[in-house]
Design a protein around this motif. Sequence first.
Motif, PDB file in Angstrom:
ATOM      1  N   UNK A 153      47.604  40.776  45.890  1.00  0.00           N
ATOM      2  CA  UNK A 153      46.530  41.861  46.691  1.00  0.00           C
ATOM      3  C   UNK A 153      45.626  40.931  46.373  1.00  0.00           C
ATOM      4  N   UNK A 154      44.411  41.294  47.123  1.00  0.00           N
ATOM      5  CA  UNK A 154      43.305  40.108  47.023  1.00  0.00           C
ATOM      6  C   UNK A 154      42.350  41.126  46.804  1.00  0.00           C
ATOM      7  N   UNK A 155      42.482  42.254  46.377  1.00  0.00           N
ATOM      8  CA  UNK A 155      42.055  43.805  46.182  1.00  0.00           C
ATOM      9  C   UNK A 155      42.498  45.156  45.989  1.00  0.00           C
ATOM     10  N   UNK A 156      42.191  45.810  45.993  1.00  0.00           N
ATOM     11  CA  UNK A 156      43.214  47.583  45.866  1.00  0.00           C
ATOM     12  C   UNK A 156      42.875  48.424  47.279  1.00  0.00           C
ATOM     13  N   UNK A 174      43.092  35.104  38.305  1.00  0.00           N
ATOM     14  CA  UNK A 174      42.739  34.407  39.511  1.00  0.00           C
ATOM     15  C   UNK A 174      43.570  33.891  40.509  1.00  0.00           C
ATOM     16  N   UNK A 175      45.120  33.579  40.154  1.00  0.00           N
ATOM     17  CA  UNK A 175      45.940  33.219  41.359  1.00  0.00           C
ATOM     18  C   UNK A 175      46.572  33.102  40.918  1.00  0.00           C
ATOM     19  N   UNK A 176      47.212  34.101  41.734  1.00  0.00           N
ATOM     20  CA  UNK A 176      48.337  35.378  41.872  1.00  0.00           C
ATOM     21  C   UNK A 176      48.659  35.778  43.300  1.00  0.00           C
ATOM     22  N   UNK A 177      50.216  35.862  43.196  1.00  0.00           N
ATOM     23  CA  UNK A 177      51.592  36.292  44.745  1.00  0.00           C
ATOM     24  C   UNK A 177      52.359  37.468  44.343  1.00  0.00           C
TER      25      UNK A 177
END
Length: 319
Positions: A168-171, A294-297
């Motif tokens: 997720x980009x944020x919560x 920084x970079x996750x999925x």
Amino acid sequence: MITYEDRRLRTLADEGRWPELLGIYRRARVAAAALAGEDRAAAQTAPLGHLIAHGAPPEVAVRLFDEDGGAGSAAGVGDHDAGPLWEVLATRHSWRRLAPLLGPPAVRRLVAHTRVLLGEDLSYGAEPDPEGVPLVLEPWEMAGWGEGGRVRDYLRSGGSRSSLLTLPADREGLGPVELPVRRERLPGQRATAEFAALADWAQAACVRGGALDAAAQFAPGSRVTGGYVPFAVVYPVLVQTGAGARPHGAARGRLAVWRGLAAMAGAGRPERAEVNALIARLRCFTWCDPADELRYLHAALEDPATGLSWAVSGADFEG
């Protein structure tokens, strides 16, 4: 090594002497391949290749990929500087300009799909994709990109601008979720292999059950911060994951995601109708991991029609 600091090459570019620069590129690539091998030749000549792909007229730029300069003189699909040379070329000219000029089938296909990602509809007037991936974006492919472009914005100097997409980009919209006990994974699923192949840091698993059952395979604990999201939010991050770092390119990411979706739908190849039907019924869940940087999925994809769900998860700590 050829670099942008070579004033003579930059001067030739400023003067529009592109055939001369192409000749220099070819001779340098052949010489480097003879001395240090193909991989080293590609790396050494990539900055000049980028300059040509970015600035030369298409009639000259496409010849980067032609073997008419002799063995070892042509760029391949893996040649890259800030990004693949074919992707740099594709961002600079329309398919109408490039189609009559491009020869190598692999380069041609990747350029076509790059133009599709940039918004061109090539479903008429272009040769069909060999796997059946549509040459026009579906509505769900366009919806979730936000302000960032679907393809890197390349600079003449060799750099590029791109959005760093994470999931997720944020919560926002997420909350505490209790995950079920981990179920046994279903081995041998083609879609699992396709999603795991998106990136060397990605993991994938298939379970019989819902999205939460799939998420439990990789979540950091039984209680996570997570929530359901539309597939249009998940899709851009899957494409970016498949695009990877510089050697890959967004077109490769799109092709990889379509292969994975087709496998989920049980189709032998990416059939547009079957994939669209799958997207319409998918339930997608995402969750946070405290180790994310920084970079996750982190995504779980549930297909209610089959009772199967897939999780794709990982983080690129070097990206």
